[in-house]
Design a protein around this motif. Structure first.
Motif, PDB file in Angstrom:
ATOM      1  N   ALA A 286      24.630 -11.623  45.350  1.00  0.00           N
ATOM      2  CA  ALA A 286      23.640 -11.124  44.391  1.00  0.00           C
ATOM      3  C   ALA A 286      24.074 -11.415  42.964  1.00  0.00           C
ATOM      4  CB  ALA A 286      23.427  -9.627  44.601  1.00  0.00           C
ATOM      5  N   GLU A 287      25.373 -11.259  42.697  1.00  0.00           N
ATOM      6  CA  GLU A 287      25.880 -11.522  41.351  1.00  0.00           C
ATOM      7  C   GLU A 287      25.800 -13.006  41.009  1.00  0.00           C
ATOM      8  OE1 GLU A 287      29.979 -10.898  38.731  1.00  0.00           O
ATOM      9  OE2 GLU A 287      29.781  -9.966  40.701  1.00  0.00           O
ATOM     10  N   VAL A 288      26.133 -13.861  41.974  1.00  0.00           N
ATOM     11  CA  VAL A 288      26.045 -15.307  41.745  1.00  0.00           C
ATOM     12  C   VAL A 288      24.592 -15.697  41.494  1.00  0.00           C
ATOM     13  CG1 VAL A 288      26.338 -17.575  42.825  1.00  0.00           C
ATOM     14  CG2 VAL A 288      28.135 -15.853  43.038  1.00  0.00           C
ATOM     15  N   GLY A 289      23.678 -15.153  42.296  1.00  0.00           N
ATOM     16  CA  GLY A 289      22.263 -15.351  42.044  1.00  0.00           C
ATOM     17  C   GLY A 289      21.646 -16.610  42.617  1.00  0.00           C
ATOM     18  N   TYR A 290      22.427 -17.424  43.320  1.00  0.00           N
ATOM     19  CA  TYR A 290      21.868 -18.606  43.964  1.00  0.00           C
ATOM     20  C   TYR A 290      21.188 -18.211  45.277  1.00  0.00           C
ATOM     21  CZ  TYR A 290      24.867 -21.320  40.772  1.00  0.00           C
ATOM     22  OH  TYR A 290      25.476 -21.852  39.671  1.00  0.00           O
ATOM     23  N   SER A 291      20.423 -19.140  45.839  1.00  0.00           N
ATOM     24  CA  SER A 291      19.720 -18.795  47.077  1.00  0.00           C
ATOM     25  C   SER A 291      20.700 -18.477  48.195  1.00  0.00           C
ATOM     26  CB  SER A 291      18.765 -19.918  47.493  1.00  0.00           C
ATOM     27  OG  SER A 291      19.438 -21.141  47.627  1.00  0.00           O
ATOM     28  N   GLU A 292      21.858 -19.133  48.214  1.00  0.00           N
ATOM     29  CA  GLU A 292      22.912 -18.758  49.159  1.00  0.00           C
ATOM     30  C   GLU A 292      24.301 -18.958  48.566  1.00  0.00           C
ATOM     31  OE1 GLU A 292      19.653 -19.031  52.177  1.00  0.00           O
ATOM     32  OE2 GLU A 292      20.346 -20.508  50.709  1.00  0.00           O
ATOM     33  N   THR A 293      25.207 -18.132  49.042  1.00  0.00           N
ATOM     34  CA  THR A 293      26.640 -18.307  48.808  1.00  0.00           C
ATOM     35  C   THR A 293      27.321 -18.331  50.169  1.00  0.00           C
ATOM     36  OG1 THR A 293      26.617 -17.248  46.632  1.00  0.00           O
ATOM     37  CG2 THR A 293      28.717 -17.279  47.809  1.00  0.00           C
ATOM     38  N   ALA A 294      28.216 -19.296  50.362  1.00  0.00           N
ATOM     39  CA  ALA A 294      28.933 -19.444  51.632  1.00  0.00           C
ATOM     40  C   ALA A 294      30.311 -18.800  51.510  1.00  0.00           C
ATOM     41  CB  ALA A 294      29.073 -20.911  51.997  1.00  0.00           C
ATOM     42  N   PHE A 295      30.712 -18.119  52.583  1.00  0.00           N
ATOM     43  CA  PHE A 295      32.008 -17.442  52.630  1.00  0.00           C
ATOM     44  C   PHE A 295      32.803 -17.998  53.808  1.00  0.00           C
ATOM     45  CE2 PHE A 295      29.070 -14.725  50.433  1.00  0.00           C
ATOM     46  CZ  PHE A 295      29.808 -14.184  49.399  1.00  0.00           C
ATOM     47  N   VAL A 296      33.984 -18.520  53.512  1.00  0.00           N
ATOM     48  CA  VAL A 296      34.790 -19.214  54.514  1.00  0.00           C
ATOM     49  C   VAL A 296      35.964 -18.337  54.942  1.00  0.00           C
ATOM     50  CG1 VAL A 296      36.120 -21.300  55.012  1.00  0.00           C
ATOM     51  CG2 VAL A 296      34.150 -21.417  53.445  1.00  0.00           C
ATOM     52  N   PHE A 297      36.146 -18.253  56.249  1.00  0.00           N
ATOM     53  CA  PHE A 297      37.243 -17.481  56.840  1.00  0.00           C
ATOM     54  C   PHE A 297      38.092 -18.393  57.723  1.00  0.00           C
ATOM     55  CE2 PHE A 297      33.845 -14.553  55.931  1.00  0.00           C
ATOM     56  CZ  PHE A 297      34.466 -13.388  55.506  1.00  0.00           C
ATOM     57  N   PRO A 298      39.372 -18.071  57.883  1.00  0.00           N
ATOM     58  CA  PRO A 298      40.225 -18.899  58.744  1.00  0.00           C
ATOM     59  C   PRO A 298      39.762 -18.882  60.194  1.00  0.00           C
ATOM     60  CG  PRO A 298      41.529 -17.395  57.378  1.00  0.00           C
ATOM     61  CD  PRO A 298      40.107 -16.963  57.254  1.00  0.00           C
ATOM     62  N   HIS A 299      40.114 -19.947  60.899  1.00  0.00           N
ATOM     63  CA  HIS A 299      39.849 -20.065  62.337  1.00  0.00           C
ATOM     64  C   HIS A 299      41.133 -20.513  63.011  1.00  0.00           C
ATOM     65  CE1 HIS A 299      38.120 -21.574  66.123  1.00  0.00           C
ATOM     66  NE2 HIS A 299      37.086 -20.794  65.859  1.00  0.00           N
ATOM     67  N   SER A 300      41.301 -20.166  64.259  1.00  0.00           N
ATOM     68  CA  SER A 300      42.560 -20.464  64.953  1.00  0.00           C
ATOM     69  C   SER A 300      42.723 -21.949  65.271  1.00  0.00           C
ATOM     70  CB  SER A 300      42.646 -19.657  66.254  1.00  0.00           C
ATOM     71  OG  SER A 300      41.545 -19.944  67.103  1.00  0.00           O
ATOM     72  N   GLU A 301      41.633 -22.691  65.332  1.00  0.00           N
ATOM     73  CA  GLU A 301      41.725 -24.106  65.684  1.00  0.00           C
ATOM     74  C   GLU A 301      41.827 -24.968  64.423  1.00  0.00           C
ATOM     75  OE1 GLU A 301      38.314 -24.970  68.040  1.00  0.00           O
ATOM     76  OE2 GLU A 301      38.821 -23.480  69.587  1.00  0.00           O
ATOM     77  N   PRO A 302      42.529 -26.106  64.512  1.00  0.00           N
ATOM     78  CA  PRO A 302      42.668 -26.970  63.337  1.00  0.00           C
ATOM     79  C   PRO A 302      41.315 -27.536  62.893  1.00  0.00           C
ATOM     80  CG  PRO A 302      43.637 -27.999  65.292  1.00  0.00           C
ATOM     81  CD  PRO A 302      43.260 -26.619  65.685  1.00  0.00           C
TER      82      PRO A 302
END
Length: 271
Positions: free
Chosen positions: A39-55
């Motif tokens: 909401a603060e960024v205000g763009y249509s979407e913001t992507a959030f990246v989290f770690p994954h166990s696979e390379p």
């Protein structure tokens, strides 16, 4: 403090394309945190990246200023380029696994399996009323459908470019229809010539009047064309979006008649 990168996707010009926020390390952020940041960024979407166990694999979630969405194509392209990597990545999204190939400046996503189904007469009437369109302003070659390519979209084809250019709609009325049908945008298209389309995407569900480029809808549209029998050979479509907003965007969409996954390619650049 969370570091939010800002990229625009489906353009090489920072003044074009569809801007997206990108958080490359969202570890520890709650749903409420992510919604607040989006909401603060205000763009249509913001992507959030989290770690994954696979390379070369990551968990990715997407938030508009008002809601989480299961998949977002332009934020996927922006995220892949923002990572400053080359090769093949796997994004594990709420919609499923999306494979992304990137050279560091462009990215190609391969969608989850696509599908489409006709819109009921009642829903079509409601959609046209919200948009202020008449039935005879629709292109009869492209019947109204709900199309899925990671998220659900209403696909309507305008008979003329002038009809597409004049976009004034009932924000709440269209939002209600989309929500009732589990959809996120209305993907409004016009066939400029064979394999070349203009598109506009109202996104009232996310609190956004219009998206300048919508990769998820482009994937859904490719699957829609396959469903209605317009992909008898491999087709590569060019979709022009954002022109009417002053943010020109170009999406390349590869569809095969014997495959339900669609490939969407575009550039991204930091803002």
């Amino acid at each position: 403090m969370t570091d939010v990168l800002r990229y625009t996707a489906f353009s090489t010009d920072p003044e074009g394309g569809n801007p997206a926020g990108v958080v490359l390390d969202a570890t520890g952020l709650s749903d409420r945190d992510m919604l607040g940041i989006a909401a603060e960024v205000g763009y249509s979407e913001t992507a959030f990246v989290f770690p994954h166990s696979e390379p070369d694999s990551f968990h990715v979630r997407y938030y508009s200023p008002q809601v989480e969405v299961p998949f977002c194509g332009h934020a996927t392209v922006a995220t892949a380029v923002a990572m400053e990597r080359t090769g093949t990545l796997a994004f594990h999204t709420p919609a499923g696994e999306v494979v992304v190939e990137t050279d560091g400046a462009t990215a190609t996503l391969t969608s989850v399996p696509t599908s489409a189904m006709p819109v009921s007469a009642e829903d079509l009437d409601t959609a046209l009323q919200a948009l202020g369109w008449e039935h005879d302003e629709l292109d009869p070659r492209y019947p109204a459908h709900w199309a899925f390519g990671g998220a659900r979209h209403l696909v309507l084809a305008a008979r003329t470019r002038e009809r597409l250019a004049d976009l004034r709609y009932d924000f709440h009325g269209l939002a209600d229809l989309l929500r009732l049908n589990g959809a996120v945008t209305a993907h409004l298209v016009y066939e400029r010539e064979a394999d070349v389309f203009d598109a506009r995407d109202p996104f009232p569900v996310g609190g956004v009047v219009e998206d300048p480029a919508t990769g998820a809808a482009a994937a859904a549209f490719g699957g829609y064309l396959r469903t209605i029998g317009k992909v008898r050979r491999p087709r590569t479509l060019t979709i022009h979006q954002g022109d009417d907003m002053g943010r020109p965007s170009v999406l390349s969409v590869a569809v095969r008649h014997n495959r339900d996954r669609v490939r969407v390619t575009g550039a991204a650049v930091r803002i």
